[in-house]
Design a protein around this motif. Structure first.
Motif, PDB file in Angstrom:
ATOM      1  N   ILE A  58      -4.276   3.711   0.054  1.00  0.00           N
ATOM      2  CA  ILE A  58      -5.618   3.181  -0.211  1.00  0.00           C
ATOM      3  C   ILE A  58      -5.701   2.675  -1.655  1.00  0.00           C
ATOM      4  CG2 ILE A  58      -8.058   3.817  -0.492  1.00  0.00           C
ATOM      5  CD1 ILE A  58      -7.638   5.792   1.860  1.00  0.00           C
ATOM      6  N   ASN A  59      -5.192   3.474  -2.586  1.00  0.00           N
ATOM      7  CA  ASN A  59      -5.220   3.097  -4.001  1.00  0.00           C
ATOM      8  C   ASN A  59      -4.426   1.811  -4.253  1.00  0.00           C
ATOM      9  OD1 ASN A  59      -5.686   3.534  -6.879  1.00  0.00           O
ATOM     10  ND2 ASN A  59      -3.529   4.107  -6.980  1.00  0.00           N
ATOM     11  N   THR A  60      -3.222   1.734  -3.674  1.00  0.00           N
ATOM     12  CA  THR A  60      -2.353   0.582  -3.883  1.00  0.00           C
ATOM     13  C   THR A  60      -2.956  -0.704  -3.316  1.00  0.00           C
ATOM     14  OG1 THR A  60      -0.360   1.953  -3.861  1.00  0.00           O
ATOM     15  CG2 THR A  60      -0.066  -0.391  -3.403  1.00  0.00           C
ATOM     16  N   LEU A  61      -3.440  -0.639  -2.077  1.00  0.00           N
ATOM     17  CA  LEU A  61      -3.981  -1.846  -1.437  1.00  0.00           C
ATOM     18  C   LEU A  61      -5.277  -2.307  -2.098  1.00  0.00           C
ATOM     19  CD1 LEU A  61      -3.251  -1.113   2.344  1.00  0.00           C
ATOM     20  CD2 LEU A  61      -1.969  -2.557   0.742  1.00  0.00           C
ATOM     21  N   THR A  62      -6.098  -1.331  -2.522  1.00  0.00           N
ATOM     22  CA  THR A  62      -7.350  -1.694  -3.200  1.00  0.00           C
ATOM     23  C   THR A  62      -7.053  -2.366  -4.533  1.00  0.00           C
ATOM     24  OG1 THR A  62      -8.444   0.211  -2.204  1.00  0.00           O
ATOM     25  CG2 THR A  62      -9.579  -0.838  -4.030  1.00  0.00           C
ATOM     26  N   LYS A  63      -6.097  -1.819  -5.278  1.00  0.00           N
ATOM     27  CA  LYS A  63      -5.744  -2.420  -6.568  1.00  0.00           C
ATOM     28  C   LYS A  63      -5.078  -3.781  -6.385  1.00  0.00           C
ATOM     29  CE  LYS A  63      -5.622   1.684  -9.410  1.00  0.00           C
ATOM     30  NZ  LYS A  63      -4.836   2.744 -10.056  1.00  0.00           N
ATOM     31  N   LEU A  64      -4.299  -3.926  -5.332  1.00  0.00           N
ATOM     32  CA  LEU A  64      -3.684  -5.228  -5.056  1.00  0.00           C
ATOM     33  C   LEU A  64      -4.769  -6.276  -4.827  1.00  0.00           C
ATOM     34  CD1 LEU A  64      -1.211  -7.017  -4.447  1.00  0.00           C
ATOM     35  CD2 LEU A  64      -1.358  -6.261  -2.063  1.00  0.00           C
TER      36      LEU A  64
ATOM     37  N   SER B 295       6.020  -0.543  -6.427  1.00  0.00           N
ATOM     38  CA  SER B 295       5.902   0.284  -7.627  1.00  0.00           C
ATOM     39  C   SER B 295       4.685   1.210  -7.575  1.00  0.00           C
ATOM     40  CB  SER B 295       5.853  -0.584  -8.887  1.00  0.00           C
ATOM     41  OG  SER B 295       4.744  -1.461  -8.861  1.00  0.00           O
ATOM     42  N   TYR B 296       3.531   0.676  -7.199  1.00  0.00           N
ATOM     43  CA  TYR B 296       2.323   1.499  -7.153  1.00  0.00           C
ATOM     44  C   TYR B 296       2.404   2.565  -6.059  1.00  0.00           C
ATOM     45  CZ  TYR B 296      -0.658  -0.780 -10.625  1.00  0.00           C
ATOM     46  OH  TYR B 296      -1.218  -1.223 -11.806  1.00  0.00           O
ATOM     47  N   LEU B 297       2.856   2.166  -4.877  1.00  0.00           N
ATOM     48  CA  LEU B 297       2.917   3.108  -3.758  1.00  0.00           C
ATOM     49  C   LEU B 297       3.948   4.207  -4.023  1.00  0.00           C
ATOM     50  CD1 LEU B 297       1.725   3.730  -0.996  1.00  0.00           C
ATOM     51  CD2 LEU B 297       3.461   2.264   0.037  1.00  0.00           C
TER      52      LEU B 297
END
Length: 201
Positions: A142-148, A171-173
């Protein structure tokens, strides 16, 4: 009547004190893990750190304190962005938005898991490893896709950098999952047995 009113007032002040303590503890742990990670940060908002312990700190705060952890998690995250990362390296709009996403991700993941009856993180005196691992992965996703979504093609005007989607997700995931699992399991198993016992009770 007077005794019931004093008892109600005492329980209310005790509850307020508990919320303040939860906020302070959550903010401090998130800030301190961010401080540790700041020594390994490349200063590029478009590439995540491959081991991101603050995600684990946020998840553990929600596991132990429930949704009451949110104010502390958000405060700790905002303080980190401002004081440790030079106001998100100049990204003063998308940086705080990304910080909000990181604070909300574990809370949203827990809400989703509850709706599917997958939120028994502590049961019968033991950790439910499968549910905790899934929580870390879902929070990280959720964090990675939202930031993307927030950063994609939007940070060029600030630092002239473009988001490489594959590198960003990788990298984020990876950083969130590895940092989340490492922090949560190490802290629970080695440093906070009494808190876990209280949670199980």
């Amino acid at each position: 009547s007077s005794s019931s009113s004093s008892s109600s007032s005492s329980s209310s002040s005790s509850s307020s004190l508990s919320i303040i303590k939860i906020t302070i503890v959550s903010a401090l742990v998130v800030f301190l893990t961010s401080d540790l990670m700041s020594h390994f940060d490349a200063g590029d908002i478009t590439v995540g750190n491959y081991l991101w312990l603050p995600m684990g700190a946020k998840i553990l705060a929600f596991l132990l304190f429930g949704y009451w952890a949110f104010p502390g998690v958000l405060i700790g995250s905002l303080m980190s962005g401002i004081f440790l990362y030079d106001s998100w390296n100049g990204n003063t709009f998308y940086g705080p938005m990304g910080t909000l996403a990181g604070a909300l991700a574990p809370m949203l993941a827990i809400a989703i898991m509850k709706s599917f009856h997958l939120s028994n993180f502590f049961k019968d005196g033991k950790l439910v490893y499968g549910h905790i691992i899934f929580l870390v992965i879902l929070s990280s996703l959720i964090n990675t896709l939202t930031k993307l979504f927030l950063y994609f093609n939007k940070v060029n005007g600030v630092d002239g950098k473009e988001v490489d989607v594959l590198q960003f997700i990788q990298s984020y995931l990876a950083g969130d999952v590895l940092g989340g699992l490492l922090f949560v399991f190490v802290i629970i198993k080695l440093f906070m047995p009494s808190i876990v016992r209280n949670k199980l009770d």
